[in-house]
Design an enzyme around this catalytic site. Structure first.
Site, mmCIF file in Angstrom:
data_model
loop_
_atom_site.group_PDB
_atom_site.id
_atom_site.type_symbol
_atom_site.label_atom_id
_atom_site.label_comp_id
_atom_site.label_asym_id
_atom_site.label_seq_id
_atom_site.Cartn_x
_atom_site.Cartn_y
_atom_site.Cartn_z
ATOM 1 N N ARG A 61 6.227 67.378 -0.304
ATOM 2 C CA ARG A 61 6.373 66.511 0.865
ATOM 3 C C ARG A 61 7.517 65.510 0.701
ATOM 4 N NH1 ARG A 61 0.492 67.285 0.962
ATOM 5 N NH2 ARG A 61 0.455 65.726 -0.664
ATOM 6 N N GLU A 98 -5.597 63.943 -13.962
ATOM 7 C CA GLU A 98 -6.990 63.609 -14.279
ATOM 8 C C GLU A 98 -7.557 64.665 -15.255
ATOM 9 O OE1 GLU A 98 -9.279 63.176 -10.782
ATOM 10 O OE2 GLU A 98 -11.052 62.467 -11.848
HETATM 11 P P1 AMP Z 1 0.353 60.289 -7.878
HETATM 12 O O1 AMP Z 1 1.100 61.017 -8.962
HETATM 13 O O2 AMP Z 1 -1.092 60.011 -8.255
HETATM 14 O O3 AMP Z 1 1.079 59.022 -7.445
HETATM 15 O O4 AMP Z 1 0.237 61.259 -6.639
HETATM 16 C C1 AMP Z 1 1.273 61.365 -5.771
HETATM 17 C C2 AMP Z 1 1.339 62.714 -5.114
HETATM 18 O O5 AMP Z 1 0.076 63.262 -4.752
HETATM 19 C C3 AMP Z 1 2.155 62.587 -3.852
HETATM 20 O O6 AMP Z 1 3.144 63.590 -3.887
HETATM 21 C C4 AMP Z 1 1.159 62.768 -2.732
HETATM 22 O O7 AMP Z 1 1.674 63.696 -1.814
HETATM 23 C C5 AMP Z 1 -0.121 63.295 -3.361
HETATM 24 N N1 AMP Z 1 -1.314 62.469 -3.075
HETATM 25 C C6 AMP Z 1 -2.059 61.785 -3.982
HETATM 26 N N2 AMP Z 1 -3.095 61.154 -3.430
HETATM 27 C C7 AMP Z 1 -3.024 61.401 -2.105
HETATM 28 C C8 AMP Z 1 -3.825 60.999 -0.960
HETATM 29 N N3 AMP Z 1 -4.897 60.199 -1.073
HETATM 30 N N4 AMP Z 1 -3.438 61.429 0.256
HETATM 31 C C9 AMP Z 1 -2.346 62.228 0.391
HETATM 32 N N5 AMP Z 1 -1.572 62.640 -0.634
HETATM 33 C C10 AMP Z 1 -1.897 62.242 -1.879
#
Ligand code: AMP
Length: 172
Positions: A61, A98
């Site tokens: 995305r 996780e």
């Molecule tokens: P992180 O590495 O935990 O910051 O996760 C970021 C990635 O996971 C991004 O590319 C988001 O598209 C996706 N993502 C994580 N949590 C969500 C959520 N609650 N809603 C939508 N996309 C999420």
């Protein structure tokens, strides 16, 4: 369209992809071309006079917003991808999830040493994905201006994982 009006195009989906996660779905926003243009403009705005030469879009995305942001800033677009997708020589960084780990790759010739770059993704949650991308940029000796997102999940404090500036348009 005012940037804060974009929240009406984000759909909340409880328990996706698993129980307890509130997924912030950008699909309704993508159906509206004015909303996409306003989102890209709001992500790019603080960096218009910052000499950005490369925008790093994170699969998948991050590609959607990375492309118009790169155009708006007159910068080149770099694809940061999941393993095995890029055809040329790559740098790789693995990061903890996780359960288990994941890896991101970027072409070794995508950034020249000292080039000013902006990292772009749709959303920052825990910050692990953006932190790995920051590490890829630093492998190329990039000058990282910031990591920029349409959405920040503030309660997860992902920005504390990033030793860079962070810009987020919509906060939850
Ligand atoms: P992180 O590495 O935990 O910051 O996760 C970021 C990635 O996971 C991004 O590319 C988001 O598209 C996706 N993502 C994580 N949590 C969500 C959520 N609650 N809603 C939508 N996309 C999420």
């Amino acid at each position: 369209m005012d940037a804060q009006d974009l929240k009406q195009y984000i759909r909340d989906v409880p328990d996706f992809p698993k129980e307890g996660i509130l997924f912030r779905d950008i699909s309704p926003l993508l159906l509206n071309s004015e909303a996409v243009a306003a989102a890209a403009e709001a992500i790019a705005a603080p960096f218009r006079d910052q000499g950005i030469e490369r925008v790093l879009g994170i699969e998948s995305r991050g590609f959607i917003f990375g492309a118009p942001v790169a155009q708006a800033l007159g910068a080149g677009l770099v694809l940061v991808r999941k393993p095995g997708k890029l055809p040329w020589k790559t740098h790789q960084v693995s990061y903890a999830l996780e359960y288990g780990e994941d890896t991101l790759e970027m072409h070794t010739d995508a950034i020249e040493p000292g080039q000013r770059v902006l990292i772009v993704d749709d959303l920052i949650a825990t910050g692990g994905t953006a932190a790995a991308t920051l590490e890829l940029a630093r492998r190329c000796e990039a000058d990282v201006a910031a990591a920029a997102f349409l959405i920040e999940l503030e309660f997860l404090n992902g920005r504390s994982q990033l030793d860079s500036n962070v810009h987020a348009v919509l906060k939850y």
